[in-house]
Motif scaffolding. Structure first.
Motif, short mmCIF file in Angstrom:
data_model
loop_
_atom_site.label_atom_id
_atom_site.label_comp_id
_atom_site.label_asym_id
_atom_site.label_seq_id
_atom_site.Cartn_x
_atom_site.Cartn_y
_atom_site.Cartn_z
N ILE B 33 0.86 -1.17 0.00
CA ILE B 33 0.00 0.00 0.00
C ILE B 33 0.90 1.23 0.00
CG2 ILE B 33 -1.85 -1.13 1.29
CD1 ILE B 33 -0.90 0.66 3.70
N ASP B 34 0.34 2.35 -0.39
CA ASP B 34 1.08 3.60 -0.25
C ASP B 34 0.96 4.01 1.21
OD1 ASP B 34 1.86 3.91 -2.89
OD2 ASP B 34 -0.08 4.75 -3.46
N ALA B 35 2.10 4.15 1.85
CA ALA B 35 2.09 4.48 3.27
C ALA B 35 2.89 5.76 3.51
CB ALA B 35 2.69 3.34 4.08
N THR B 64 -5.44 -2.49 24.84
CA THR B 64 -6.80 -2.94 24.57
C THR B 64 -7.47 -2.09 23.48
OG1 THR B 64 -7.76 -1.50 26.26
CG2 THR B 64 -7.09 -3.70 26.95
N ARG B 65 -6.81 -1.04 23.03
CA ARG B 65 -7.41 -0.15 22.05
C ARG B 65 -7.02 -0.56 20.63
NH1 ARG B 65 -9.14 4.40 24.45
NH2 ARG B 65 -10.51 4.41 22.64
N ASN B 66 -7.88 -0.21 19.67
CA ASN B 66 -7.54 -0.49 18.27
C ASN B 66 -6.33 0.35 17.85
OD1 ASN B 66 -9.59 -2.36 17.85
ND2 ASN B 66 -11.08 -0.76 17.37
N LEU B 67 -6.37 1.63 18.17
CA LEU B 67 -5.21 2.49 17.92
C LEU B 67 -4.36 2.48 19.18
CD1 LEU B 67 -3.44 4.57 16.51
CD2 LEU B 67 -5.06 6.35 17.18
N GLN B 68 -3.19 1.90 19.07
CA GLN B 68 -2.30 1.79 20.23
C GLN B 68 -1.09 2.70 20.02
OE1 GLN B 68 -1.41 -2.40 20.52
NE2 GLN B 68 -3.57 -2.94 20.60
N LEU B 106 -1.10 2.66 13.68
CA LEU B 106 -1.84 3.74 13.03
C LEU B 106 -2.09 3.43 11.55
CD1 LEU B 106 -3.06 6.53 13.21
CD2 LEU B 106 -0.79 7.52 13.00
N VAL B 107 -1.04 3.03 10.85
CA VAL B 107 -1.19 2.74 9.41
C VAL B 107 -2.05 1.49 9.20
CG1 VAL B 107 0.08 2.09 7.33
CG2 VAL B 107 0.94 3.93 8.80
N MET B 114 -5.72 4.56 4.11
CA MET B 114 -4.44 5.27 4.28
C MET B 114 -3.73 5.36 2.94
SD MET B 114 -2.25 6.75 6.29
CE MET B 114 -2.40 6.36 8.04
N SER B 115 -3.76 4.26 2.20
CA SER B 115 -3.10 4.25 0.89
C SER B 115 -3.73 5.28 -0.04
CB SER B 115 -3.22 2.84 0.29
OG SER B 115 -2.45 2.72 -0.87
N GLU B 116 -5.04 5.38 0.00
CA GLU B 116 -5.75 6.34 -0.85
C GLU B 116 -5.38 7.77 -0.48
OE1 GLU B 116 -9.94 5.66 -0.82
OE2 GLU B 116 -10.41 7.47 -1.98
#
Lengths: 168, 187
Positions: B33-35, B64-68, B106-107, B114-116
């Motif tokens: 992907i474009d990162a 426990t969070r999705n974004l850590q 995050l990515v 994110m790629s878009e």
């Protein structure tokens, strides 16, 4: 028919129980022998698990915790001033009791997060290095001992030598 | 007898087709992907801002969070480290491994989105849920944290555009949140 209604009612009640909350409450364990339920009980525990509105405690707090006299030691800081400021600049000051506990009833003050905090006792003062984003229980993060996910308990003096002569 | 040979032939042919199709894909092939930039130089200031603003232990400084978010102000990666940046107090600065862990979290939240955004040179950051939440465009327990155009926003969007504005991230973005009373009393 009555049996069916009873079964349905019972299943609805079971469905309404917050299992995660129940587990959190259970994990706190029982009361310390000799310490009755009340302002002096369970120092160092995350108060809002029970006092956050989901029960079982009847008194609901917005912010609560325990302050210790010296970093990594167990003696409480009695009479410490806990100053809490929310992002709108609203400030509330609470005082710790003989167990080092303080609490803010929800009908007294409810902060808009994030909040910043400072504890002081006499000439000693510690300001929290970061802000709190959403949790009103100090011990939600400040558990003992220090570790990768805890800065340790809240304290007013870095070391015993910082205390005034004769202690606090 | 003819039937048995027919099945044996079919199995063999199938196996050869499968082997041919598998052998045409390199063993180290990945779906890319474009990162946005991941180096400590380019992502580090963004990671420091995220650690400070979003990574407190009661928010995204939690496994426990999705974004850590990992870093010296919050959750540490090594079991021997503590949430403290100051060496004098027994802590240490955020490590390269912690920046990488935050970057990956995050990515990896919405990799195709994110790629878009990255392929569009960061023109539409609102496509990303974490930007919408921080801007208050979507429900967020932590509330509205950034306003389009403020240093925090520039820090994030410049990184998504591939050119991290380091001065927006530190020290400017790090000055948020601002508490009028306690911050003033310690100045």
């Amino acid at each position: 028919m009555r049996a069916l209604v009873a079964v349905l009612t019972a299943s609805l009640l079971v469905a309404c129980v917050d299992a995660t909350h129940q587990e959190e409450v259970q994990a706190l364990g029982g009361e310390t022998p000799g310490v009755p339920r009340g302002p002096l009980h369970r120092p160092g525990q995350p108060c809002l698990i029970c006092h956050g509105g989901l029960g079982p405690a009847s008194h609901e707090f917005s912010v609560a915790g325990t302050v210790y006299a010296v970093r990594s030691q167990s003696a409480p800081a009695t009479g410490a001033q806990v100053q809490i400021e929310d992002i709108n600049g609203s400030v509330l000051t609470a005082t710790t009791n003989a167990a080092g506990n303080f609490y803010v009833p929800v009908d007294t003050w409810q902060p808009t997060y994030p909040t910043q905090m400072q504890v002081s006792l006499g000439s000693l003062s510690q300001q929290m290095a970061t802000h709190a984003g959403r949790n009103g229980s100090c011990a939600g993060c400040h558990t003992s001992p220090q570790g990768p996910t805890s800065p340790g308990a809240v304290y007013v003096a870095l070391s015993a030598s910082d205390l005034p002569e004769g202690g606090l | 007898m003819n039937r048995r040979w027919f099945f044996a032939g079919a199995v063999m042919a199938g196996s050869m087709v499968n082997a041919a199709s598998c052998s045409s894909v390199p063993s180290d092939a990945t779906i890319g992907i474009d990162a946005p930039p991941d180096s400590v130089t380019e992502f580090g200031p963004v990671g420091d801002y995220l650690d400070h603003r979003c990574g407190t232990l009661d928010c995204h400084g939690s496994s426990t969070r999705n974004l850590q978010i990992w870093g010296c102000e919050g959750m540490r990666l090594a079991s021997t480290d503590i949430p403290e940046c100051s060496r004098a107090l027994g802590g240490k600065a955020t490590t390269p491994e912690e920046y990488e862990a935050t970057y990956r979290s995050l990515v990896g939240l919405e990799p195709t989105v994110m790629s878009e955004v990255v392929s569009g040179h960061g023109q539409d950051p609102d496509l990303l849920t974490f930007v919408r939440k921080a801007r208050g465009l979507e429900a967020h327990k932590g509330g509205v944290l950034i306003t389009p155009g403020d240093p925090q926003d520039i820090c994030i969007t410049s990184w998504l555009a591939g050119q991290t504005n380091v001065s927006a991230c530190t020290p400017n973005a790090i000055s948020y949140p601002q508490f009028p009373v306690l911050d003033a009393s310690t100045e």
